[in-house]
Design an enzyme around this catalytic site. Structure first.
Site, PDB file in Angstrom:
ATOM      1  N   CYS A   5      -5.027  18.330   4.627  1.00  0.00           N
ATOM      2  CA  CYS A   5      -3.997  19.350   4.459  1.00  0.00           C
ATOM      3  C   CYS A   5      -2.752  18.718   3.855  1.00  0.00           C
ATOM      4  O   CYS A   5      -2.327  17.640   4.272  1.00  0.00           O
ATOM      5  CB  CYS A   5      -3.671  19.970   5.820  1.00  0.00           C
ATOM      6  N   CYS A   6      -2.171  19.371   2.847  1.00  0.00           N
ATOM      7  CA  CYS A   6      -0.856  18.966   2.343  1.00  0.00           C
ATOM      8  C   CYS A   6       0.034  20.199   2.326  1.00  0.00           C
ATOM      9  O   CYS A   6      -0.238  21.171   3.027  1.00  0.00           O
ATOM     10  CB  CYS A   6      -0.949  18.281   0.979  1.00  0.00           C
ATOM     11  N   ALA A   7       1.102  20.184   1.559  1.00  0.00           N
ATOM     12  CA  ALA A   7       2.066  21.288   1.635  1.00  0.00           C
ATOM     13  C   ALA A   7       1.468  22.609   1.151  1.00  0.00           C
ATOM     14  O   ALA A   7       1.593  23.638   1.816  1.00  0.00           O
ATOM     15  CB  ALA A   7       3.318  20.947   0.831  1.00  0.00           C
ATOM     16  N   TYR A  54      -0.465  23.644   4.237  1.00  0.00           N
ATOM     17  CA  TYR A  54       0.336  24.016   5.399  1.00  0.00           C
ATOM     18  C   TYR A  54       1.028  25.362   5.198  1.00  0.00           C
ATOM     19  O   TYR A  54       1.148  26.162   6.141  1.00  0.00           O
ATOM     20  CB  TYR A  54       1.389  22.930   5.689  1.00  0.00           C
TER      21      TYR A  54
END
Length: 357
Positions: free
Chosen positions: A93-95, A122
């Protein structure tokens, strides 16, 4: 390998997330089951961000690869590999599900590990959490009220339909509410609340009657609105039982928690400072003269507890604090909501009444 779009399942089922955002982003808001193993640390991310604004996307990407290279790159890949092995059912998961999680996914693939990512990252999970809270809190609510020390939190925790707001906030809701764990960021608190609301589908939610804030965490507007419209059950406990419950929680368990965290000497100092801070925070409401009187009693009680290990001496300042400050304040609030009260009784009476529901 299927990248994830079922955001509610991730929240509800505590699906592990390898969150590759920088620590500063993670601290501002994270999902309950996320582990922060960043692709770039805070300073590296800041440098890449500055480069992006000045020179564009390609230059920023080149700089990122220059900064995270060689041994540093190997260390971060190794951390991901270990996390993948520990959490084979998880996701990256990243932004926003963009370059960082795709880069991590590619580097893992070069090590023969196929690990999926969260589409939308996210930001998509956060939006799903907000919407889930709005939807789930529409079910009927019943609030548990009562003066400090009545055992409200214990009652809520004992019920399968209970949502422990104070536990989620890591704060007990008063000036003495601080716990040994730091409070979560506002967004993280809201994400934990959403996950808790998704785990069961009861006939009604049982929540402790809270103000608009629990320490530094504020209840979402929709939750406060629903609570203001909801009926109330009130725990009326004898004063002596309340004192004993507070003694165990604030002077025995809290001291033990500080010592377990910090060791004997440092833990004692942290515990004493916690009590002093709690009283100091309400000094203006108490009046400075009364604050000084109670402070003297607090210091005497701390000396006695440190000398003998007994905590009953704290009643000398706690009892008047309840009688003169906390109880009148709560009873005044309760009087305004008298029409909403459905039942009142002792801890055992309310437990039996809830069980009969």
């Amino acid at each position: 390998m299927n990248n994830a779009t079922d955001y509610l399942a991730i929240l509800r089922d505590d699906i592990p997330l390898i969150d590759v955002r920088a620590p500063v982003e993670f601290a501002k808001g994270a999902m309950p089951s996320a582990l922060n193993l960043p692709l770039m640390n805070d300073s590296e991310r800041a440098a890449v961000g500055t480069c992006y604004k000045r020179e564009g996307a390609q230059a920023a990407l080149r700089l990122g690869h220059q900064l995270v290279n060689g041994e540093l790159r190997e260390q971060r890949i190794e951390a991901w590999l270990q996390a993948c092995a520990q959490h084979p059912q998880g996701y990256l998961c990243c932004a926003r599900g963009g370059q960082r999680s795709h880069i991590a996914q590619q580097w893992l693939r070069e090590r023969q590990v196929d690990y999926p990512l969260v589409v939308g990252g996210y930001k998509a999970l956060r939006q799903a959490a907000i919407e889930a809270t709005h939807q789930r809190i529409q079910r009927p609510l019943l609030l548990v009220g009562g003066c400090t020390g009545s055992g409200k939190t214990l009652l809520v925790r004992a019920q399968t339909n209970g949502i422990d707001l104070e536990g989620l906030a890591r704060h007990r809701g008063s000036s003495f509410g601080r716990t040994v764990q730091p409070q979560r960021s506002q967004a993280s608190f809201e994400n934990h609340l959403a996950a808790a609301l998704l785990k069961i589908t009861p006939d009604f939610w049982l929540l402790e009657d809270e103000g608009h804030a629990i320490g530094a965490n504020h209840l979402p507007d929709i939750v406060r609105e629903r609570m203001a419209q909801s009926p109330l059950v009130v725990v009326d406990e004898p004063f002596a039982r309340r004192l004993e419950r507070l003694r165990e929680e604030y002077f025995v368990q809290t001291l033990r928690a500080y010592i377990e965290r910090d060791g004997e000497e440092t833990g004692w100092r942290a515990y004493a400072e916690y009590l002093r801070h709690g009283l100091f925070a309400i000094r203006r409401r108490l009046g400075l003269q009364r604050f000084e009187q109670l402070s003297v009693r607090l210091e005497s009680a701390l000396s006695e507890q440190q000398r003998s290990g007994k905590s009953e001496a704290h009643f000398a300042w706690l009892a008047p604090l309840l009688e003169e400050y906390y109880d009148p304040m709560y009873r005044y609030q309760l009087e305004k909501r008298a029409p909403a009260i459905r039942f009142r009784g002792t801890f055992e009476d309310v437990s039996a009444w809830l069980a009969a529901l």
